[in-house]
Design a protein around this motif. Structure first.
Motif, PDB file in Angstrom:
ATOM      1  N   LEU A 695       4.834 -60.334  89.188  1.00 56.33           N
ATOM      2  CA  LEU A 695       3.953 -60.948  90.193  1.00 56.33           C
ATOM      3  C   LEU A 695       4.376 -60.557  91.609  1.00 56.33           C
ATOM      4  O   LEU A 695       3.524 -60.256  92.462  1.00 56.33           O
ATOM      5  N   VAL A 696       5.681 -60.559  91.852  1.00 58.24           N
ATOM      6  CA  VAL A 696       6.164 -60.158  93.175  1.00 58.24           C
ATOM      7  C   VAL A 696       5.792 -58.700  93.458  1.00 58.24           C
ATOM      8  O   VAL A 696       5.381 -58.345  94.575  1.00 58.24           O
ATOM      9  N   TYR A 697       5.925 -57.831  92.467  1.00 59.62           N
ATOM     10  CA  TYR A 697       5.560 -56.423  92.639  1.00 59.62           C
ATOM     11  C   TYR A 697       4.076 -56.279  92.981  1.00 59.62           C
ATOM     12  O   TYR A 697       3.710 -55.525  93.903  1.00 59.62           O
ATOM     13  N   MET A 698       3.234 -56.994  92.264  1.00 59.25           N
ATOM     14  CA  MET A 698       1.795 -56.863  92.496  1.00 59.25           C
ATOM     15  C   MET A 698       1.392 -57.424  93.856  1.00 59.25           C
ATOM     16  O   MET A 698       0.538 -56.850  94.548  1.00 59.25           O
ATOM     17  N   LEU A 699       1.997 -58.524  94.271  1.00 63.84           N
ATOM     18  CA  LEU A 699       1.673 -59.099  95.575  1.00 63.84           C
ATOM     19  C   LEU A 699       2.164 -58.208  96.716  1.00 63.84           C
ATOM     20  O   LEU A 699       1.549 -58.159  97.786  1.00 63.84           O
ATOM     21  N   THR A 700       3.271 -57.504  96.496  1.00 64.93           N
ATOM     22  CA  THR A 700       3.787 -56.596  97.526  1.00 64.93           C
ATOM     23  C   THR A 700       2.800 -55.473  97.811  1.00 64.93           C
ATOM     24  O   THR A 700       2.572 -55.104  98.973  1.00 64.93           O
ATOM     25  N   TRP A 701       2.191 -54.930  96.764  1.00 63.56           N
ATOM     26  CA  TRP A 701       1.214 -53.862  96.962  1.00 63.56           C
ATOM     27  C   TRP A 701      -0.129 -54.405  97.446  1.00 63.56           C
ATOM     28  O   TRP A 701      -0.939 -53.648  97.997  1.00 63.56           O
ATOM     29  N   LEU A 702      -0.371 -55.695  97.247  1.00 65.34           N
ATOM     30  CA  LEU A 702      -1.617 -56.280  97.767  1.00 65.34           C
ATOM     31  C   LEU A 702      -1.560 -56.463  99.282  1.00 65.34           C
ATOM     32  O   LEU A 702      -2.605 -56.427  99.952  1.00 65.34           O
ATOM     33  N   ALA A 703      -0.367 -56.639  99.842  1.00 70.98           N
ATOM     34  CA  ALA A 703      -0.227 -56.955 101.263  1.00 70.98           C
ATOM     35  C   ALA A 703      -0.871 -55.895 102.169  1.00 70.98           C
ATOM     36  O   ALA A 703      -1.648 -56.242 103.080  1.00 70.98           O
TER      37      ALA A 703
END
Length: 715
Positions: A695-703
């Protein structure tokens, strides 16, 4: 230049001419000529000049100068006596005329060279005598214009043209607006409910990490996995319409991020059910929190896109005769140029329903991601002799491949742009017109763009006593009407107030000096600016202090003066600033002879040096309402002025950059996430590939995608 300088220098030809003349009259013999050239006569071969008569006795000659003593008769170069002319020679003993350096031909060539040198020394005397004052006068009165460069031939393109898809039906914007409005509020509520489910699933995943005890009924790991699967199942039902769209896209061979999200939810749901029903206690949770967060982003982006479509269709339906904005190929100076022209909303409904730029990128790369995900899952499970990992590997791989920003990359920035454009009366016509904005480098600006109706007023007019007022106003209104200028309505209203009628003008001509000329009922009529009247040598009143006016002259005499008041709208300044920041050069395609770069710069302080000003014939061609335009529509405008025009162009270019950049960021996140997940599943690293870490990985690329979508409308 004096006459003496203009005469050729013939000093070098005097001797030769006199020599030849004397020979033709018999004054000289062959010996004289040969002695003149330094050649002694051969013995026994001395003959008279062929065809020469015996020389007559001179009547009165001046006494010759003292000659040196005669040489002995034995010397062959002695001159024979004049009283004993030689006998005519035989025909076979004629001596040819000597051809040496001093012959007439060489003298003629030498004289010709001197003439050339003389001409070179005086070739600029005529240019220096040019009337520079007249040249400066013309430069001062005639505004400078820009010329187009010859376009360089483009290299041949070997790329195969893309296959064009059949366009959707051209539905009216009003009907589309009603269609997009249905279910819009329910979509927002469902997105909020999915966000709530995602927060509950996040709390479930954080509890073991934070050391928080679970409620007594949920202490069982099987119940924990069952709860995670149930939360995901509710989220799938709430986002059913978006997931069904992804499924339908896959059947049409257009796999996108929504298709990968559907597969991730299905595999994660199956993995959760398997964990809940497994014999041993499960040591991990399914990726429900990741899939729920992805469903929220998917529905959130679809909601924003649908609102943007509704706003654009409403703005397009606000006028039955909107202005169409198209990007015409090579319109000015070989550059693709934006043009605004009156028309209908034809083609808007078809283009607005086409796939956006992010979807077009995804449908090329997502099939590869899908195939790669399946292969990596098989290698991680059956390739490692662990077939029980297959469902977990599929869930992890497709959860990492379904980027959160897939739906946000275009939907959210499109909504922000559409909301701003709706306030200025503009609407983008879908991705086909937006995609072309990459090559747009110029924009045509007409009279109505700079000075919409109401911003040019007639302060008053004066007709000279020798001319009837109605005829002067009618002549002026007729020429301005025939020229297509935006001042036509102003003068027509004035003529109607006087009860006058328009005339028929013949031989209408347009002049670079800023004026018009025509013949009306035998009268030669001139209409133009003060500079044009001075250029045509029409006398103006002394001390005339009118900055912007229309002058009328009949048969070379000033007949009327019409004072005008130009007021520039406040929105023109930010509009031009937006265009220049996007490196879009304005091209003045004006027909009002008062609107020239000097007037815009001196009175309104506009950056006229950054505007192109074509010649009068080219300006008329660029502003012709019947000229051909591109079939692809960029935007529709429902208001006058330059501001909505510039807003639509700027928004199209910024939206294109934001959507494409966001889409490529999502593709990079999916490819890298797929590679990492493939490696971790192959080694069985359950802890490293936990739901929280993913989840942290996916949110990082969403930023970055989220930031891009929030920046696009700030201009």
């Amino acid at each position: 230049m004096s006459d003496k300088d203009k005469k050729p220098n013939t000093d070098d030809l005097v001797d030769v001419k006199s020599l030849i003349k004397g020979a033709s009259q018999g004054d000289y013999t062959l010996e004289d000529i040969m002695k003149e050239y330094g050649h002694p006569a051969p013995k026994g071969k001395v003959v008279a000049f062929p065809g020469a008569a015996p020389p007559p006795e001179p009547e009165a000659e001046p006494e010759p100068e003292p000659q040196p003593e005669e040489a002995p008769p034995s010397q062959p170069e002695d001159r024979p006596a004049a009283k004993a002319p030689p006998k005519p020679p035989a025909p076979d003993k004629v001596i040819p005329f000597p051809q040496e350096e001093g012959n007439p031909l060489s003298a003629f060539l030498k004289d010709l060279g001197k003439k050339a040198d003389h001409y070179a020394d005086h070739m600029f005397e005529e240019d220096e005598s040019t009337d520079h004052e007249e040249i400066r006068r013309l430069e001062r009165l005639i505004p400078g214009t820009d010329r187009e460069e010859e376009p360089e031939p483009e290299p041949p393109r070997w790329r195969r043209p893309r296959r064009q898809e059949p366009p959707p039906p051209d539905t009216s914007p009003l009907e589309l607006s009603k269609r997009y409005h249905k279910g819009l509020r329910g979509m927002r509520v469902r997105a909020l409910l999915i966000l709530l489910l995602a927060l509950v699933s996040l709390a479930q995943a954080l509890a073991p990490t934070a050391g928080l005890p679970s409620p007594p009924p949920l202490e069982d790991p099987h119940l924990q996995c069952g709860l995670a699967a149930a939360l995901l199942g509710c989220g799938v039902l709430l986002a059913g319409d978006a997931l069904f769209t992804g499924l339908a896209r896959a059947f049409r061979l257009k796999v996108g991020m929504d298709t990968l999200s559907l597969l991730a939810c299905l595999f994660t749901l199956g993995d959760g059910v398997r964990l809940a029903l497994s014999e041993p206690d499960p040591d991990r949770l399914p990726y429900s929190v990741v899939c729920l967060a992805g469903l929220f982003c998917l529905l959130h982006g679809a909601y924003h896109k649908r609102r943007a479509l509704r706003l654009s269709c409403r703005a397009a339906a606000a006028s039955t005769t909107p202005y169409r904005v198209t990007l015409d190929e090579g319109k000015w100076n070989g550059r693709d140029t934006y043009a605004k022209w009156a028309g209908t909303a034809e083609g808007f409904g078809s283009q607005i329903q086409m796939d956006d730029g992010a979807q077009r990128i995804f449908r090329r790369l997502c099939p590869l991601l899908l195939i790669e995900g399946v292969l990596l899952a098989l290698l991680s499970s059956y390739g490692k002799d662990s077939p029980d990992r297959l469902l977990w590997a599929l869930s992890a791989l497709f959860s990492a491949a379904a980027a959160f920003g897939g739906s946000v990359a275009y939907g959210r920035p499109f909504h922000k742009v559409a909301r701003r454009l709706a306030q200025s009366g503009a609407a983008l016509a879908g991705w086909p017109g937006i995609a072309q904005s990459r090559s747009g480098g110029r924009v045509l600006i007409t009279d109505g763009d700079l000075f919409p109706p109401g911003y040019v007023e007639l302060n008053g007019y004066k007709v000279l006593p020798d001319f009837p007022a109605e005829r002067v106003v009618a002549y002026t209104a007729t020429l301005i009407r025939d020229s297509g200028s935006a001042l036509a309505k102003l003068f027509h209203d004035q003529l109607r107030a006087m009860g006058g009628l328009m005339r028929n003008a013949q031989s209408l001509a347009f002049h670079e000096g800023g004026g018009l000329s025509a013949n009306i009922r035998g009268d030669q009529v001139l209409v133009g600016s003060a500079a044009f009247m001075k250029l045509m040598e029409v006398g103006l009143p002394q001390g005339l202090n009118v900055k912007n006016a229309v002058f009328c002259a009949i048969d070379g005499e000033l007949a009327g003066i019409f004072a005008l008041n130009y007021s520039l709208p406040d929105t023109v300044f930010p509009a031009l600033e937006e265009l220049l920041l996007e490196k879009i050069g304005p091209v003045l395609a004006t027909r009002d002879f008062n609107i020239i770069p000097a007037m815009l710069q001196q009175r309104f302080k506009l950056a006229a040096d950054k505007m192109d000003f074509p010649q009068v014939s080219r300006r008329r061609e660029l502003s012709d309402p019947d000229q051909p335009h591109s079939d692809t529509l960029t935007a529709l405008l429902c208001r006058e002025g330059l501001y909505p025009f510039a807003e639509a162009i700027t928004a199209a270019k910024r939206l294109r950059r934001a959507a494409r950049t966001g889409a490529w960021v999502c593709c990079a996140a999916s490819a890298l996430g797929l590679a990492l997940a493939g490696y971790l599943t192959s080694v069985g690293a359950y802890t490293a590939l936990s739901p929280l870490n993913l989840l942290v990985y996916m949110l990082t690329w969403l930023a970055p995608v989220w930031l891009l979508s929030g920046w696009v409308h700030r201009f």
